[in-house]
Design a protein around this motif. Structure first.
Motif, short mmCIF file in Angstrom:
data_model
loop_
_atom_site.label_atom_id
_atom_site.label_comp_id
_atom_site.label_asym_id
_atom_site.label_seq_id
_atom_site.Cartn_x
_atom_site.Cartn_y
_atom_site.Cartn_z
N SER A 85 0.85 -1.19 0.00
CA SER A 85 0.00 0.00 0.00
C SER A 85 0.89 1.24 0.00
CB SER A 85 -0.93 0.01 1.22
OG SER A 85 -0.18 0.02 2.42
N TYR A 86 0.47 2.24 -0.79
CA TYR A 86 1.31 3.42 -0.98
C TYR A 86 0.45 4.66 -0.93
CZ TYR A 86 4.72 6.59 -3.10
OH TYR A 86 5.58 7.63 -3.35
N GLN A 87 0.97 5.68 -0.27
CA GLN A 87 0.28 6.96 -0.21
C GLN A 87 1.28 8.08 -0.42
OE1 GLN A 87 -2.40 7.42 3.05
NE2 GLN A 87 -2.68 9.61 2.72
N LEU A 88 1.03 8.89 -1.43
CA LEU A 88 1.86 10.05 -1.74
C LEU A 88 0.95 11.25 -1.88
CD1 LEU A 88 4.56 11.37 -2.51
CD2 LEU A 88 4.08 10.72 -4.90
N GLN A 89 0.99 12.13 -0.89
CA GLN A 89 0.12 13.29 -0.84
C GLN A 89 -1.33 12.83 -0.98
OE1 GLN A 89 1.73 15.94 -3.82
NE2 GLN A 89 3.46 16.55 -2.51
N GLN A 90 -2.00 13.17 -2.09
CA GLN A 90 -3.41 12.80 -2.23
C GLN A 90 -3.62 11.50 -3.00
OE1 GLN A 90 -3.64 16.88 -3.70
NE2 GLN A 90 -5.68 16.99 -2.80
N PHE A 91 -2.57 10.89 -3.48
CA PHE A 91 -2.69 9.66 -4.25
C PHE A 91 -2.48 8.44 -3.37
CE2 PHE A 91 -1.60 12.81 -7.45
CZ PHE A 91 -2.45 12.47 -8.51
N THR A 92 -3.22 7.39 -3.65
CA THR A 92 -3.05 6.11 -2.95
C THR A 92 -2.97 5.00 -3.99
OG1 THR A 92 -5.43 5.69 -2.76
CG2 THR A 92 -4.38 6.90 -0.96
N GLY A 93 -2.30 3.93 -3.61
CA GLY A 93 -2.20 2.77 -4.47
C GLY A 93 -2.16 1.50 -3.63
N LYS A 94 -2.77 0.42 -4.13
CA LYS A 94 -2.79 -0.86 -3.43
C LYS A 94 -2.53 -1.97 -4.42
CE LYS A 94 -6.95 -0.63 -1.82
NZ LYS A 94 -8.19 -1.00 -1.09
N LEU A 95 -1.67 -2.88 -4.05
CA LEU A 95 -1.44 -4.10 -4.81
C LEU A 95 -1.61 -5.27 -3.88
CD1 LEU A 95 -0.55 -5.63 -7.36
CD2 LEU A 95 1.81 -5.36 -6.57
N ARG A 96 -2.54 -6.15 -4.19
CA ARG A 96 -2.82 -7.31 -3.34
C ARG A 96 -2.71 -8.58 -4.19
NH1 ARG A 96 -4.10 -8.76 2.24
NH2 ARG A 96 -5.08 -10.81 2.08
N VAL A 97 -1.95 -9.54 -3.68
CA VAL A 97 -1.81 -10.83 -4.35
C VAL A 97 -2.23 -11.92 -3.37
CG1 VAL A 97 -0.29 -12.41 -5.60
CG2 VAL A 97 0.13 -9.94 -5.69
N ASN A 98 -3.32 -12.61 -3.67
CA ASN A 98 -3.78 -13.73 -2.85
C ASN A 98 -3.31 -15.04 -3.48
OD1 ASN A 98 -5.18 -12.09 -0.99
ND2 ASN A 98 -6.98 -12.03 -2.32
N ASN A 99 -2.99 -16.01 -2.63
CA ASN A 99 -2.45 -17.29 -3.08
C ASN A 99 -1.21 -17.04 -3.94
OD1 ASN A 99 -2.06 -19.99 -3.59
ND2 ASN A 99 -3.94 -20.27 -4.79
N LEU A 100 -0.24 -16.44 -3.30
CA LEU A 100 0.97 -15.96 -3.97
C LEU A 100 1.67 -17.05 -4.77
CD1 LEU A 100 2.76 -13.38 -4.18
CD2 LEU A 100 4.01 -14.26 -2.19
N THR A 101 1.68 -18.28 -4.29
CA THR A 101 2.39 -19.37 -4.95
C THR A 101 1.55 -20.06 -6.02
OG1 THR A 101 1.69 -20.97 -3.27
CG2 THR A 101 3.75 -19.77 -2.88
N GLY A 102 0.29 -19.65 -6.18
CA GLY A 102 -0.57 -20.27 -7.19
C GLY A 102 -0.97 -21.69 -6.85
N LYS A 103 -1.12 -21.98 -5.57
CA LYS A 103 -1.46 -23.33 -5.12
C LYS A 103 -2.84 -23.74 -5.62
CE LYS A 103 -1.93 -26.15 -0.94
NZ LYS A 103 -0.92 -27.15 -1.37
N LYS A 104 -2.95 -24.97 -6.11
CA LYS A 104 -4.23 -25.54 -6.51
C LYS A 104 -4.83 -26.28 -5.31
CE LYS A 104 -3.05 -26.05 -11.40
NZ LYS A 104 -2.93 -26.97 -12.56
N TYR A 105 -5.95 -25.79 -4.84
CA TYR A 105 -6.59 -26.40 -3.68
C TYR A 105 -8.10 -26.25 -3.81
CZ TYR A 105 -7.60 -21.76 -1.76
OH TYR A 105 -8.09 -20.49 -1.57
N ASP A 106 -8.82 -26.96 -2.96
CA ASP A 106 -10.28 -26.88 -2.95
C ASP A 106 -10.71 -26.05 -1.74
OD1 ASP A 106 -10.44 -28.62 -5.16
OD2 ASP A 106 -10.28 -30.37 -3.85
N SER A 107 -11.47 -25.00 -2.00
CA SER A 107 -11.93 -24.14 -0.91
C SER A 107 -13.01 -24.82 -0.08
CB SER A 107 -12.47 -22.83 -1.47
OG SER A 107 -13.55 -23.08 -2.34
N PHE A 108 -13.67 -25.82 -0.66
CA PHE A 108 -14.76 -26.50 0.03
C PHE A 108 -14.95 -27.87 -0.60
CE2 PHE A 108 -19.38 -27.37 0.57
CZ PHE A 108 -19.42 -27.39 1.96
N ALA A 109 -15.33 -28.85 0.22
CA ALA A 109 -15.60 -30.20 -0.28
C ALA A 109 -16.69 -30.82 0.58
CB ALA A 109 -14.34 -31.06 -0.26
N ASN A 110 -17.57 -31.61 -0.02
CA ASN A 110 -18.62 -32.26 0.75
C ASN A 110 -18.77 -33.73 0.34
OD1 ASN A 110 -20.00 -32.07 -1.70
ND2 ASN A 110 -21.25 -30.35 -1.04
N TYR A 111 -19.60 -34.43 1.11
CA TYR A 111 -19.78 -35.87 0.91
C TYR A 111 -21.26 -36.20 0.90
CZ TYR A 111 -19.82 -40.88 1.88
OH TYR A 111 -20.06 -42.23 1.83
#
Length: 632
Positions: free
Chosen positions: A584-610
């Motif tokens: 996150s970056y703030q310079l005077q009146q400007f702001t910027g955000k860079l967000r990376v989720n699952n940085l390694t690119g892992k393949k997984y299941d967020s939910f599973a049922n039976y």
């Protein structure tokens, strides 16, 4: 109603703001876990507070991203992208949505049905802080506060300002956000915010379109304030459905149900006020109305649905000084009426529920550092099934007893015992087993205790708990009925800490152990499905340069039985660790955000049922979102 980027920018343009003078807003004493009332005595509970600074440094773009990795909090994310998420405190699985209460400035975000609370309806820019109570909150907060409470406190700017932001991200995500505050003079102020998002989604048939407009007119005077809020939400989401293991291996982006969707429109009106009645008394009133209408299809079966919730909550607080310290007393009433309608090829459902509650809490110092907290709630639920022309009224009493001891300037200890309560909601009672018109209330007992130690650069907390439930309410998706379970138990431990390693570097972490089991019946001694015994997180925040901060976090969720697998027919689903990063970056009146989720690119299941075999919901791989904003 949908917002175009141009319309949003015009709505929030700074040229619409007119400079004026206004008295300083009324400042109530600081509150922590007090039902939005000006109480100050320490609560005998395990508490976490997420500050505005922490939210900004995370570079998060949604409330769900902020909450991931919090101690004791497991997030049930079926789609894996933050849509239709339910929060679980104290080890709940399928029924998590109705056992963790979510509040916005004291207003319930939970639905009186099996739907999850819409966390997307709270823009991050509107949040001042988030208070999380881990543990029972029935006496103070009422129905559904069984495992805990997430209380979101919104911001109240004191100057004229405006902000606009645009973002792009993975899977063709486009996001536009903005807010403004205008002092109108004579104590009046106007705050507004807007958000519009569209994404194709990670999987096929996973398009999402979301818009949210919020407005608040507030009047501040020397002895209190009054406000009116209006919010309108348009939420369109397509459901990709589950895949078999073989289908997921072949194409994890494929849709299992290519025609399922849900479109809903929600309108919220809220009026609230606080009035100081003298040197010892304050009065609060909160009145709200939430009306939601939706249509969709599940498993190619169309349906229409409508929910309306009307709530009125007056509260009276008092405080006085004694030789032992400051005593505080709270008296309140909650009156909630919920109407629910569902129409599909299986038939029509029309239900009404009226909840009437009186509650009181006393905080009494027993010495300079020891505080006793006593609470009582009388609850009544009147249920009417309009299709069956049947009705029932249930009454329950709940009590709480807690001690908080400030052993020294650095150490606080607490212990608490509380009754817990959850009434079956309007949708629960619409899908009961044959011969059962209404479900029994879910009741139980919670014990917890803990110790907290902190100084200027570090903070550590340890807490232990036991939660015993009777007649736990659970929806059985195999037989499509809601039922009362046999006795269940949840034992657990929370350990969390944070330390400022240097002026620019901070480390924080948490570990949670949750043992959720059936104590009786056909599944006696089995673990509750969908609940991980072990979860942990580790976060590192670093101030790279002036105005530039970074955050790296690792979130671990341990093995757990598949949702629906009460008999443990299959082995536990394996655990996994996800890494997220933010700038996150703030310079005077400007702001910027860079967000990376699952940085390694892992393949997984967020939910599973039976349901006789394993079905999975593949989660997105690496997700990137970049946002830039300008503050006027």
């Amino acid at each position: 109603m949908k917002l175009s980027p141009l319309a949003l920018a015009m709505t929030l343009a700074p040229g619409t703001l007119l400079a004026s003078e206004s008295p300083a807003p009324y400042q109530a004493p600081p509150l922590v876990i007090t039902r939005a009332t000006p109480l100050q005595q320490p609560a005998p509970a395990s508490i976490a507070v997420i500050t505005r600074e922490a939210i900004d440094n995370s570079a998060a773009n949604s409330l769900v991203e902020v909450l991931r990795g919090q101690a004791g909090l497991q997030i049930r994310d079926t789609l894996g992208d933050g849509n239709r998420v339910s929060l679980s405190l104290r080890g709940f699985g399928e029924n998590a949505a109705n056992n963790t209460l979510v509040l916005v400035d004291g207003r319930r975000l939970n639905n009186p049905s099996q739907q999850t609370a819409d966390l997307n309806s709270v823009p991050l820019a509107n949040i001042e802080r988030i208070e999380i109570i881990r543990g029972a909150g029935t006496v103070l907060y009422g129905d559904q506060a069984v495992g805990g409470v997430v209380n979101i406190i919104t911001r109240q700017p004191s100057t004229n300002q405006a902000y606009i932001e645009a973002g792009r991200g993975s899977d063709d995500l486009e996001a536009y956000r903005g807010n403004f505050n205008q002092l109108l003079g004579a104590g009046f102020s106007l705050y507004g915010s807007g958000e519009a998002k569209h994404a194709d989604g990670y999987r096929d048939n996973n398009n999402a379109s979301y818009s949210n407009l919020f407005g608040r007119l507030r009047y501040d005077h020397s002895r209190g304030w009054a406000l009116y809020e209006y919010q309108t939400i348009d939420d369109e989401l397509r459901y990709p459905g589950s895949l078999s293991v073989a289908q997921s291996h072949n194409d994890r982006r494929a849709a299992g149900t290519p025609n399922d969707f849900n479109d809903s429109k929600t309108q919220v009106h809220r009026f609230a006020l606080r009035q100081n009645l003298g040197s010892h008394w304050d009065a609060d009133l909160d009145v709200s109305q939430r009306d939601s209408d939706g249509l969709g299809a599940l498993f190619a079966t169309p349906f229409t649905q409508g929910t309306r919730v009307d709530t009125i909550s007056p509260r009276l607080t008092a405080h006085w000084d004694t030789a032992l310290g400051r005593s505080e007393w709270l008296l309140g009433h909650d009156h909630t009426q919920s109407d629910y309608e569902l129409s599909s090829i299986f038939g029509d459902t029309r239900s009404r529920q009226t909840l009437r509650d009186w509650y009181s809490q006393l905080s009494q110092p027993l010495g300079s550092q020891l505080t006793l907290t006593l609470g009582y709630r009388s609850s009544e639920a009147e249920d009417r099934n309009l299709e069956r022309n049947s009705s029932q009224t249930e009454r329950e009493d709940s009590t709480s007893l807690g001690l908080s001891w400030q052993a020294n300037t650095q150490t606080r200890l607490f212990i608490k015992r509380e009754d817990v309560l959850r009434f079956a909601n309007v949708e629960d009672n619409a899908f009961t087993q044959p011969g059962v018109d209404f479900l029994r209330p879910q009741t139980g007992e919670s014990w917890e205790g803990g110790v907290e130690w902190q100084d200027a650069i570090q903070r550590y907390q340890l807490s232990l708990y036991r939660l015993d439930l009777e007649d736990e309410i659970l929806f059985d998706p195999v037989n499509f009925v809601t039922l009362n379970l046999d006795k269940t138990r949840r034992d657990g431990l929370l350990l969390e800490g944070s330390r400022q390693l240097s002026a620019d570097l901070q480390l924080n972490g948490q570990y949670s152990f949750t043992d959720a089991t059936y104590r009786a019946g056909a599944f006696k001694d089995n673990d509750v499905p969908g609940v991980a015994r072990h979860t942990a997180s580790l976060g590192l925040s670093y101030q790279l340069l002036a105005g530039l901060s970074s955050q790296l976090e690792a979130n671990y969720i341990g093995p757990r039985y598949l949702s629906g697998d009460d008999g443990h027919a299959l082995q536990r689903e394996g655990g996994y660790t996800l890494f997220n990063a933010g700038l996150s970056y703030q310079l005077q009146q400007f702001t910027g955000k860079l967000r990376v989720n699952n940085l390694t690119g892992k393949k997984y299941d967020s939910f599973a049922n039976y349901f006789g075999s394993k079905s999975v919901y593949p989660a997105p791989e690496r997700e990137v979102q970049l946002s830039v904003g300008y503050r006027f």
